[in-house]
Design an enzyme around this catalytic site. Structure first.
Site, PDB file in Angstrom:
ATOM      1  N   ARG A   9       0.853  -1.184   0.000  1.00  0.00           N
ATOM      2  CA  ARG A   9       0.000   0.000   0.000  1.00  0.00           C
ATOM      3  C   ARG A   9       0.891   1.237   0.000  1.00  0.00           C
ATOM      4  O   ARG A   9       1.908   1.279   0.710  1.00  0.00           O
ATOM      5  CB  ARG A   9      -0.922   0.019   1.226  1.00  0.00           C
ATOM      6  CG  ARG A   9      -2.067  -0.981   1.156  1.00  0.00           C
ATOM      7  CD  ARG A   9      -3.079  -0.597   0.090  1.00  0.00           C
ATOM      8  NE  ARG A   9      -4.235  -1.484   0.032  1.00  0.00           N
ATOM      9  CZ  ARG A   9      -4.349  -2.520  -0.787  1.00  0.00           C
ATOM     10  NH1 ARG A   9      -3.339  -2.822  -1.607  1.00  0.00           N
ATOM     11  NH2 ARG A   9      -5.447  -3.255  -0.799  1.00  0.00           N
ATOM     12  N   GLU A  28      -5.993   6.281  -8.155  1.00  0.00           N
ATOM     13  CA  GLU A  28      -5.688   5.799  -9.498  1.00  0.00           C
ATOM     14  C   GLU A  28      -6.510   6.555 -10.533  1.00  0.00           C
ATOM     15  O   GLU A  28      -7.744   6.526 -10.459  1.00  0.00           O
ATOM     16  CB  GLU A  28      -5.975   4.291  -9.594  1.00  0.00           C
ATOM     17  CG  GLU A  28      -5.100   3.475  -8.684  1.00  0.00           C
ATOM     18  CD  GLU A  28      -5.317   1.980  -8.858  1.00  0.00           C
ATOM     19  OE1 GLU A  28      -5.753   1.566  -9.952  1.00  0.00           O
ATOM     20  OE2 GLU A  28      -5.050   1.237  -7.915  1.00  0.00           O
ATOM     21  N   HIS A  78      -0.467  -0.475 -10.781  1.00  0.00           N
ATOM     22  CA  HIS A  78      -1.210  -1.370  -9.889  1.00  0.00           C
ATOM     23  C   HIS A  78      -1.690  -2.613 -10.641  1.00  0.00           C
ATOM     24  O   HIS A  78      -2.876  -2.942 -10.649  1.00  0.00           O
ATOM     25  CB  HIS A  78      -2.388  -0.651  -9.232  1.00  0.00           C
ATOM     26  CG  HIS A  78      -2.823  -1.315  -7.944  1.00  0.00           C
ATOM     27  ND1 HIS A  78      -3.749  -0.767  -7.095  1.00  0.00           N
ATOM     28  CD2 HIS A  78      -2.467  -2.501  -7.381  1.00  0.00           C
ATOM     29  CE1 HIS A  78      -3.934  -1.560  -6.053  1.00  0.00           C
ATOM     30  NE2 HIS A  78      -3.165  -2.627  -6.210  1.00  0.00           N
TER      31      HIS A  78
END
Length: 328
Positions: free
Chosen positions: A241, A270, A288
């Protein structure tokens, strides 16, 4: 639990990759009497978009979207929020519990993929291949040395399913593996890894890979003090994270040589608000996708759907989050 088998359900899939590469999960939902709609944006939804898109639905299959309390309050028909993945820190579980909404996840469905990606990021930083790739494709024939990974000391902070998988990969490079976690696993010890304090990992390791969930104990886990303990040239990898690493001391460490480089796959949002460090040549970024392959996408989708269908049938879902911790 109430049996909804005979009812028509609306299912919102906001996970960007759910149903995109593998249709079998959607077919299972439809066969169970569900109407499925998929993310139309190609990115995580904002709070307002989430309310509009999923507000009247019975089930939500969520990816990297944030689902805070002020969004869940608008879920008047919702029975289950199923994570298309593992981490559920972005879902307000207290509010879900208050409204009687079950929360599930898909543990272990992408552990090998994330471990592979973490090792890949470490190797990229060690050899600077991302920069060399750009040079070479620009017809610039520039040769310079990287650093070895073989026989280096590798540290793993967080040895759950993903961290354990990373340890397994690290054994192919070195027998000097240091691990920190709240629970000591026999499987990890059997691979020759040694459990130590976080401080010993910071001060002793050439490569450090993060595999912890985000909670109060891991928020800014790597802060100014942690970076001050590291030796020059340390490689840091974060597929856990973003908020586990404090930005200002990270930026300083990348500038002053404490870090050889930073490999990162996780962000606050994002797409993320752009940080100065993202432009540094010793930072390797991926969007990601550490846990995303065709195979893991199928496993995550099928697991999320299995949880949703179980709730629809009045059964306890196999991957129910027990409030206060994950069933995984």
């Amino acid at each position: 639990m109430k049996d909804y088998s005979g009812e028509h359900w609306k299912v919102a899939g906001t996970a960007v990759t759910f149903g995109k590469f593998y249709k079998g999960s959607i077919e299972r939902l439809e066969a169970a009497g569900c109407e499925v709609k998929l993310n139309p944006y190609g990115r995580p939804l904002t709070n307002e978009e989430m309310i509009e898109f999923a507000g009247d639905c019975d089930a939500l299959i969520v990816g990297n979207d944030k689902v805070p309390a002020n969004v869940i309050e608008h879920f008047h028909n919702m029975k289950v929020i199923a994570k298309h993945g593992v981490g559920v820190d972005a879902i307000d579980k207290d509010q879900a519990k208050k409204q009687g909404i079950l929360v599930t996840n898909a543990p272990g469905t992408n552990k090998d993929e994330v471990a592979d990606a973490a090792m890949c990021l470490a190797l990229m930083v060690a050899r600077d291949f991302h920069t060399m790739n750009t040079h070479t494709k620009n017809h610039e024939w520039i040769k310079y040395p990287g650093v070895d990974v073989v026989d280096k000391t590798i540290g793993v902070i967080g040895a759950g399913a993903i961290g354990t998988a990373f340890v397994r990969r690290a054994t192919g490079f070195t027998d000097k593996i240091l691990v920190n976690d709240l629970v000591e696993r026999d499987e990890v010890k059997a691979m020759g890894a040694k459990y130590v304090s976080k401080e010993e990992i910071y001060s002793s390791c050439d490569i450090i890979s993060l595999h912890v969930p985000l909670d109060e104990s891991t928020f800014h886990l790597l802060d100014e003090k942690a970076f001050s303990l590291m030796k020059p040239g340390t490689i840091l990898v974060n597929t856990a994270r973003s908020k586990c690493v404090e930005v200002e001391p990270l930026t300083k460490a990348l500038k002053d040589g404490t870090l050889r480089g930073y490999g990162v796959d996780v962000y606050d949002f994002e797409p993320p608000a752009w940080l100065d460090l993202f432009d540094f040549p010793n930072v390797v970024m991926t969007p990601h996708v550490a846990g995303t392959t065709y195979e893991s996408n199928q496993r995550m989708g099928d697991t999320a759907v299995t949880n949703v269908i179980a709730v629809k049938q009045g059964k306890t879902p196999p991957n129910l989050i027990t409030f206060g911790g994950a069933s995984a």
